[in-house]
Write a protein that holds these residues in place. Structure first.
Motif, short mmCIF file in Angstrom:
data_model
loop_
_atom_site.label_atom_id
_atom_site.label_comp_id
_atom_site.label_asym_id
_atom_site.label_seq_id
_atom_site.Cartn_x
_atom_site.Cartn_y
_atom_site.Cartn_z
N ALA A 1 5.65 3.92 5.24
CA ALA A 1 5.59 4.60 6.54
C ALA A 1 6.32 5.93 6.52
N GLY A 2 6.97 6.27 5.43
CA GLY A 2 7.68 7.53 5.30
C GLY A 2 8.72 7.43 4.20
N PRO A 3 9.24 8.56 3.75
CA PRO A 3 8.77 9.91 4.03
C PRO A 3 7.56 10.25 3.18
N GLY A 4 7.00 11.44 3.41
CA GLY A 4 5.84 11.88 2.65
C GLY A 4 5.01 12.86 3.43
N LEU A 5 3.81 13.12 2.97
CA LEU A 5 2.89 14.01 3.67
C LEU A 5 2.29 13.27 4.85
N ALA A 6 2.36 13.88 6.03
CA ALA A 6 1.93 13.18 7.25
C ALA A 6 0.50 12.69 7.15
N SER A 7 -0.42 13.54 6.74
CA SER A 7 -1.83 13.14 6.69
C SER A 7 -2.06 12.05 5.66
N ALA A 8 -1.34 12.10 4.55
CA ALA A 8 -1.49 11.08 3.52
C ALA A 8 -0.90 9.74 3.98
N LEU A 9 0.28 9.80 4.58
CA LEU A 9 0.91 8.58 5.09
C LEU A 9 0.02 7.87 6.10
N CYS B 1 7.63 4.00 -12.53
CA CYS B 1 8.53 5.06 -12.05
C CYS B 1 7.82 5.96 -11.06
N THR B 2 6.54 6.26 -11.31
CA THR B 2 5.80 7.11 -10.39
C THR B 2 5.42 6.29 -9.15
N ASP B 3 4.93 6.97 -8.12
CA ASP B 3 4.54 6.28 -6.89
C ASP B 3 3.48 5.22 -7.19
N ASP C 1 3.43 -0.56 17.17
CA ASP C 1 3.24 0.88 17.35
C ASP C 1 3.89 1.69 16.22
N LEU C 2 4.14 1.04 15.09
CA LEU C 2 4.72 1.72 13.94
C LEU C 2 3.94 3.00 13.63
N SER C 3 4.64 4.10 13.49
CA SER C 3 3.99 5.36 13.17
C SER C 3 4.63 5.96 11.93
N ALA C 4 3.91 6.87 11.30
CA ALA C 4 4.42 7.52 10.10
C ALA C 4 5.60 8.43 10.44
N ASP C 5 6.58 8.46 9.55
CA ASP C 5 7.74 9.33 9.72
C ASP C 5 7.87 10.17 8.45
N PRO C 6 7.24 11.35 8.41
CA PRO C 6 7.20 12.16 7.20
C PRO C 6 8.57 12.59 6.68
N SER C 7 9.58 12.59 7.53
CA SER C 7 10.91 13.04 7.11
C SER C 7 11.96 11.93 7.22
N ALA C 8 11.54 10.70 7.13
CA ALA C 8 12.46 9.57 7.29
C ALA C 8 13.62 9.63 6.29
N VAL C 9 14.82 9.50 6.79
CA VAL C 9 16.01 9.46 5.95
C VAL C 9 16.25 8.01 5.53
N LEU C 10 16.62 7.82 4.29
CA LEU C 10 16.83 6.46 3.79
C LEU C 10 18.20 5.93 4.22
N ILE D 1 0.85 -1.19 0.00
CA ILE D 1 0.00 0.00 0.00
C ILE D 1 0.88 1.24 0.00
N GLU D 2 0.62 2.16 -0.93
CA GLU D 2 1.37 3.41 -1.05
C GLU D 2 0.42 4.60 -1.00
N SER D 3 0.72 5.56 -0.09
CA SER D 3 -0.13 6.75 0.01
C SER D 3 0.67 7.96 0.47
N SER D 4 1.93 8.06 0.06
CA SER D 4 2.79 9.10 0.60
C SER D 4 2.50 10.50 0.07
N CYS D 5 1.88 10.58 -1.12
CA CYS D 5 1.65 11.90 -1.71
C CYS D 5 0.26 11.94 -2.36
N ASP D 6 0.20 12.02 -3.68
CA ASP D 6 -1.10 12.17 -4.33
C ASP D 6 -1.53 10.95 -5.15
N GLU D 7 -0.81 9.84 -5.01
CA GLU D 7 -1.24 8.60 -5.65
C GLU D 7 -1.61 7.57 -4.59
#
Length: 345
Positions: A80-88, A297-299, A322-331, A7-13
């Motif tokens: 779980a990240g990175p991306g938009l918090a509400s979308a994630l 190539c796109t999300d 307790d996994l939570s979204a991390d909008p700024s997760a570094v790879l 499942i992918e929902s980090s931005c607009d797809e």
């Protein structure tokens, strides 16, 4: 072999995919890009609402395309990240719900690792080592990858400011082209002369990137120009500058690290000029080039399922409850919210 739902929902797809043993069985994708177009960029709350509306229909469509049922799923992988918090959070909540109801493990996945794994679906396992160039709306990085899920991912170079895709969007807005900017510039650039304007190529260290100055140079050129702006020439010259920098740095990174395979992924990897120039330069340097099909190539959910498939095959422990979204997760690792796999080989 285990069947992994992604499942992918980090931005607009809103993406859902099903992968088994490196093979994509079925996927579905919904985009809310048209809802954001009038704002010239993604509005987080609009994206989150669109995910809520699209997730269940995409799930049904992907399951149907794969010819399976949800009860066949053995594991769930979710961005779980990175991306938009509400979308994630929409996708993460859905992933937890599906994993809990099906009684299967949940794996939190780093979005950028998903882009790298998308190539596995098109060309098989990633060579070890390989250089991965990720170019998207929010990220531009050169990575040294030895094993995507078993070993730390090393950053060779990153952008100091704007990502390549972000620069495309901003320049498109300057030229009066529609959002998203990448496809719009790519289309009109076909009618222009890429050598018409000598836009700058910024250098940040040996392998770093910077596109903010290029964007500003385009803006200044347009401001100073007398008469109608030759949009096609400006677009083609800007696109050439981006493709030149990306491919030159990527090939140089391969040479510097003794790597013979370059993998180019992310939304900007669908750009025709980037693909052509990368192919030419890799051919001249004796480097194998791998780029996923444009639709991967796109999300998308398929790439997240691909990472989950690799994690399951590697025997990774599931992510914590307790996994939570991390909008700024570094790879640094493909998995988020779980024990880090260690390969002692």
């Amino acid at each position: 072999m285990p069947l992994v739902l992604g499942i992918e929902s980090s931005c607009d797809e809103t993406g859902v995919g099903l992968v088994r043993d490196g093979v994509l069985l079925g996927d579905a994708l919904a985009s809310s890009v048209d809802e954001h177009a009038r704002f010239g960029g993604v509005v987080p709350e609009i994206a989150a609402r669109a995910h809520l509306e699209a997730l269940v229909p995409m799930m049904k469509r992907a399951v149907s395309a794969a010819g399976v049922s949800l009860s066949d799923v053995d594991a769930v992988a979710v961005t779980a990240g990175p991306g938009l918090a509400s979308a994630l959070n929409v996708g993460l909540a859905a992933g937890k719900a599906y994993a809990t109801s099906l009684g299967v493990p949940l794996y939190g996945v780093h979005h950028l690792a998903g882009h790298a794994a998308a190539d596995v679906l098109g060309h098989g396992p990633l060579p070890s080592p390989c250089v991965v160039l990720i170019v998207s709306g929010g990220h531009t990085s050169l990575l040294l990858v030895e094993d995507l899920v078993r070993r730390p991912i090393r950053h060779i170079g990153d952008t100091a400011d704007d990502a390549a895709g972000e620069a495309f969007d901003k320049v498109a807005r300057l030229l009066g082209l529609p959002y998203p900017g990448g496809p719009a510039i790519g289309r009109i650039a076909e009618q222009g002369d890429p050598a018409a304007i000598a836009f700058p190529r910024a250098k940040v260290g040996d392998f770093g990137f910077s596109f903010s100055g290029l964007k500003t140079a385009v803006a200044r050129w347009v401001e100073r120009h007398d008469g109608p702006v030759p949009v096609a020439d400006v677009a083609a010259s800007f696109q050439e500058a981006v493709a030149d920098v990306l491919t030159a740095r990527a090939v140089a990174a391969c040479r510097a690290h003794g790597v013979t395979t370059l993998v180019v992924v992310g939304g900007v990897a669908a750009n025709g000029r980037l693909r052509d120039l990368a192919a030419k330069r890799c051919r001249e340097a004796g480097i194998e080039l791998r780029i996923p099909p444009p639709r991967l190539c796109t999300d998308n959910g398929a790439m997240i399922a691909a990472v989950g498939d690799l994690l399951v095959a590697a025997g990774a422990e599931p992510s914590r409850p307790d996994l939570s979204a991390d909008p700024s997760a570094v790879l640094t690792h493909a998995q988020l919210g779980g024990p880090i796999l260690v390969d002692h080989a």
